[in-house]
Design a protein around this motif. Sequence first.
Motif, short mmCIF file in Angstrom:
data_model
loop_
_atom_site.label_atom_id
_atom_site.label_comp_id
_atom_site.label_asym_id
_atom_site.label_seq_id
_atom_site.Cartn_x
_atom_site.Cartn_y
_atom_site.Cartn_z
N LEU A 194 0.83 -1.21 0.00
CA LEU A 194 0.00 0.00 0.00
C LEU A 194 0.86 1.26 0.00
N ALA A 195 1.93 1.22 0.80
CA ALA A 195 2.80 2.39 0.88
C ALA A 195 3.43 2.68 -0.49
N CYS A 196 3.89 1.61 -1.16
CA CYS A 196 4.49 1.79 -2.50
C CYS A 196 3.46 2.35 -3.48
N LEU A 197 2.26 1.76 -3.46
CA LEU A 197 1.24 2.16 -4.43
C LEU A 197 0.77 3.58 -4.18
N GLU A 198 0.60 3.92 -2.89
CA GLU A 198 0.16 5.27 -2.55
C GLU A 198 1.23 6.29 -2.96
N ASN A 199 2.48 5.90 -2.76
CA ASN A 199 3.59 6.76 -3.18
C ASN A 199 3.53 6.99 -4.69
N GLU A 200 3.31 5.91 -5.41
CA GLU A 200 3.19 5.98 -6.87
C GLU A 200 2.05 6.92 -7.28
N THR A 201 0.90 6.78 -6.59
CA THR A 201 -0.26 7.61 -6.91
C THR A 201 0.03 9.08 -6.64
N ARG A 202 0.62 9.37 -5.45
CA ARG A 202 0.84 10.77 -5.08
C ARG A 202 1.82 11.45 -6.01
N ARG A 203 2.79 10.67 -6.48
CA ARG A 203 3.81 11.29 -7.34
C ARG A 203 3.49 11.12 -8.81
N ASN A 204 2.33 10.51 -9.07
CA ASN A 204 1.93 10.32 -10.46
C ASN A 204 2.97 9.54 -11.26
N LEU A 205 3.54 8.52 -10.62
CA LEU A 205 4.59 7.78 -11.27
C LEU A 205 4.00 6.78 -12.25
N ALA A 206 4.69 6.59 -13.31
CA ALA A 206 4.28 5.55 -14.25
C ALA A 206 4.83 4.21 -13.75
N ILE A 207 4.18 3.14 -14.16
CA ILE A 207 4.63 1.82 -13.73
C ILE A 207 5.73 1.36 -14.68
N GLU A 208 6.81 0.94 -14.08
CA GLU A 208 7.91 0.46 -14.93
C GLU A 208 7.85 -1.05 -15.02
N HIS A 209 8.11 -1.55 -16.20
CA HIS A 209 8.05 -2.99 -16.35
C HIS A 209 9.24 -3.66 -15.67
N ARG A 210 10.35 -2.93 -15.62
CA ARG A 210 11.54 -3.51 -14.98
C ARG A 210 11.27 -3.80 -13.51
N ARG A 211 10.50 -2.91 -12.87
CA ARG A 211 10.17 -3.11 -11.47
C ARG A 211 9.45 -4.43 -11.26
N LEU A 212 8.60 -4.75 -12.23
CA LEU A 212 7.79 -5.95 -12.12
C LEU A 212 8.69 -7.18 -12.06
N ALA A 213 9.74 -7.18 -12.87
CA ALA A 213 10.67 -8.30 -12.87
C ALA A 213 11.32 -8.44 -11.50
N LEU A 214 11.58 -7.29 -10.88
CA LEU A 214 12.16 -7.27 -9.54
C LEU A 214 11.25 -7.97 -8.55
N LEU A 215 9.95 -7.70 -8.72
CA LEU A 215 8.94 -8.27 -7.85
C LEU A 215 8.96 -9.80 -7.93
N TYR A 216 9.30 -10.29 -9.11
CA TYR A 216 9.29 -11.73 -9.32
C TYR A 216 10.59 -12.40 -8.88
N LEU A 217 11.60 -11.57 -8.56
CA LEU A 217 12.92 -12.14 -8.29
C LEU A 217 12.90 -13.30 -7.29
N PRO A 218 12.26 -13.11 -6.09
CA PRO A 218 12.28 -14.23 -5.15
C PRO A 218 11.56 -15.48 -5.69
N LEU A 219 10.72 -15.30 -6.71
CA LEU A 219 10.01 -16.45 -7.25
C LEU A 219 10.76 -17.07 -8.42
N LEU A 220 11.73 -16.33 -8.97
CA LEU A 220 12.46 -16.84 -10.13
C LEU A 220 13.74 -17.57 -9.74
#
Lengths: 560, 217
Positions: free
Chosen positions: A373-399
């Motif tokens: 929630l903290a990450c997503l709220e931060n993203e919303t407040r700063r109007n950040l675009a979603i990076e696809h590279r970040r998504l790969a990071l999210l999967y790291l412990p699963l890969l």
Amino acid sequence: MLRFAPALTIAILIGPVAAGIIGTLLPAFGYLPALGGDDFGLEPFHALFSTPGIATSIRLSIVNGLGAAAGAFLIVIAFTAAFEGTRTFTQIHRLLSPLLSVPHAAAAFGLAFLIAPSGFVLRLLSPWATGLDRPPDVLILNDPGGIAMTAGLIAKEAPFLFLMMLAALPQSQSRESRQLATTLGYRRATGWLLTVLPRVYPQIRLPVFAVIAYSISVVDVAMILGPTTPAPLAVRLTQWMSDPDLTLRFQASAGALLQLGLAVAAIALWIAGERFAALLGRRWIEAGTRSIGDGLIATIGASAMALIVTGMILGGVAIGLWSFAGFWPFPDALPQTLSAANWTANLPRAADTIAITAGLGLAAAFVAVALALACLENETRRNLAIEHRRLALLYLPLLVPQIAFLFGLQILFLLVGLDASVYGVAGAHLVFVLPYVFLALSDPWRALDPRYGRIATAIGARPARVFWRVRFPLALRAVATAGALGFAVSVAQYLPTVLIGAGRVETVTTEAVALASGGDRRLIAIYACLQMLLPFAGFLLAGAITGFAFRNRHALRTAS
Amino acid sequence: MPEENGALCFENVVITRGGKPLIALDARIEPGDVLTVMGPSGSGKSTLLNFAAGFLPPAFSAKGRVTIGGEEITRLPAHERHLGLLFQDPLLFPHISVEGNLLFAVPQHVRGRKARRERVAAALAEVELDGFGPRDPATLSGGQKARVALMRVLLAEPRALLLDEPFSRLDPDLRAQVRRLVFGKARERGLPTLLVTHDAADAESAGGVLVKIGDPA
């Protein structure tokens, strides 16, 4: 504060993996002063490769693991290609969603209870169809070829990939593409494969890789259904790692590194397969091939899916029956008596285990939801675009195969005195819970209409107030569901619990797997039931929270 | 009854939803002619196209039959109806080149890589897009996409065209141009065409019979 949330999340995702791999790397090359390893060398690898049956263990790991991943993937693809947009498709979706929260070990026990020589299937068929009045003397479970293990993995991974597919389809204009291909004369499944799959696949690619990495290094399912002489690589590594003979840890670490290499090789092989499939697809597109075995694709997809769904459900029924079974001789289809005696005798003893399991799950889920929630709220407040590279990071412990970095992590925790503690285990669970929670929460969060927040801000609400009074309540259903999913993931964790807990932190999952070799079906059934009931209770609670909070809010109560 | 000549006929077609009639059509469209069904959104005009093309959602039921050249197509599976369907969006497949999109449509009876490519090149030339084959569809302008989408439909050798507001997403100056092109090709190839739209200018430009249907439900 909020600004640091993404960094903290990334640290939690990468830190343990990186530190763990280093902690595996050093002893793999002979360096671990605490155990008398002061010199770098290849001795651990010599020891590893001179272990009897190691080649078979490696083969079981890669062939069966990759086979299971490919099997699950092809079933999902065939079924979706042939049935997307039909009623069958919706019905299978409804049946599979709840099955997703069933832990791997429980699903494996369900399959074991079904297909064992004295299992449910043969009981239903005996003696009238098979003529058997005693269980046949054949090795169906733990077969040396690992077929039972592969089947168990497919049954568990296909629902996961199917739900990933469902999440990806709406972004692929699938209905329009399918209809267009049909009007051009393409058969249903062929049209789907040539026009929709190329667009859906990039979105489910990371989950597919995660399934490959998981399947080739699986421990709990392999211990329940897999071969024993020799066992697949990951199982043997776990045994060495838990061995009182500490010198075995060197070769275990070398093996963990090998496991990492196998995962890389398997994924590389898969990518080569992707290239080949793309080439083939292009050929078919250019040749205008209107049907590539449409009937066969539909038959395979439908029968395999039906088999998985009925197998999982019957397996659950068999587990439930055994937990209440009195005398139940072969080949009776049902127990002669049912009683709650198993439960009343064992539940008090299991109370502590249940409490620890629930505590670990709640802690990991709570922290994961808060971070996401903290990450997503931060993203919303700063109007950040979603990076696809970040998504790969999210999967790291699963890969990265769990075993490749949990060894090193265990050694590191040992050095800082966090080993064998519930805190250490909860931390390890968080690494695996966080990606799922984040993935489950991010889509609904990003789908929130941004105008709600803008209206509130225009009225004069501070950012914190906009979050707590507007966005959080709007996302409450998704938050609760993500929390329940995180809880379910934690309950299902076997390897992190065993390794970081040094065998001293017991959850319903470690207990159930530990009982696997014993053969007390009633006791196994009770723990397998608990494994299924705890996640179920989590989702029930999540539903109750939303239902209560929105009891007077029709629009949110029925929201998707 | 006139002799069968490839006309598209709707014979007593009635589509209902939950027992309530939604739309009815009884019409004959001669080759090269356009029949326009005009109505506001929600009036079921797209459902009519979906019925003819074989995509009627389960919530609807339909009576009557659709024939082409005397052959009933409503009995055929959707992929064997050989209808050319154009939607609001060009829906070029983003994962393959312009040429790949067109090759996808060339019927299988055109054998051999060379023959298939020649068809595609000729189709591109026909809409003044020579040399666009290797392009990524995403790099095309709106008008170019619309022309490729049209040629993709025509390459598949359809027996009739079904147009679902195919011009509504285009810029006004482009719209007239694409309209002329689509209706021109349909006439040239003698294809009976059914157009559904809510735009009176579409209907006027089509020039054929106009059927107005009811109020939105």
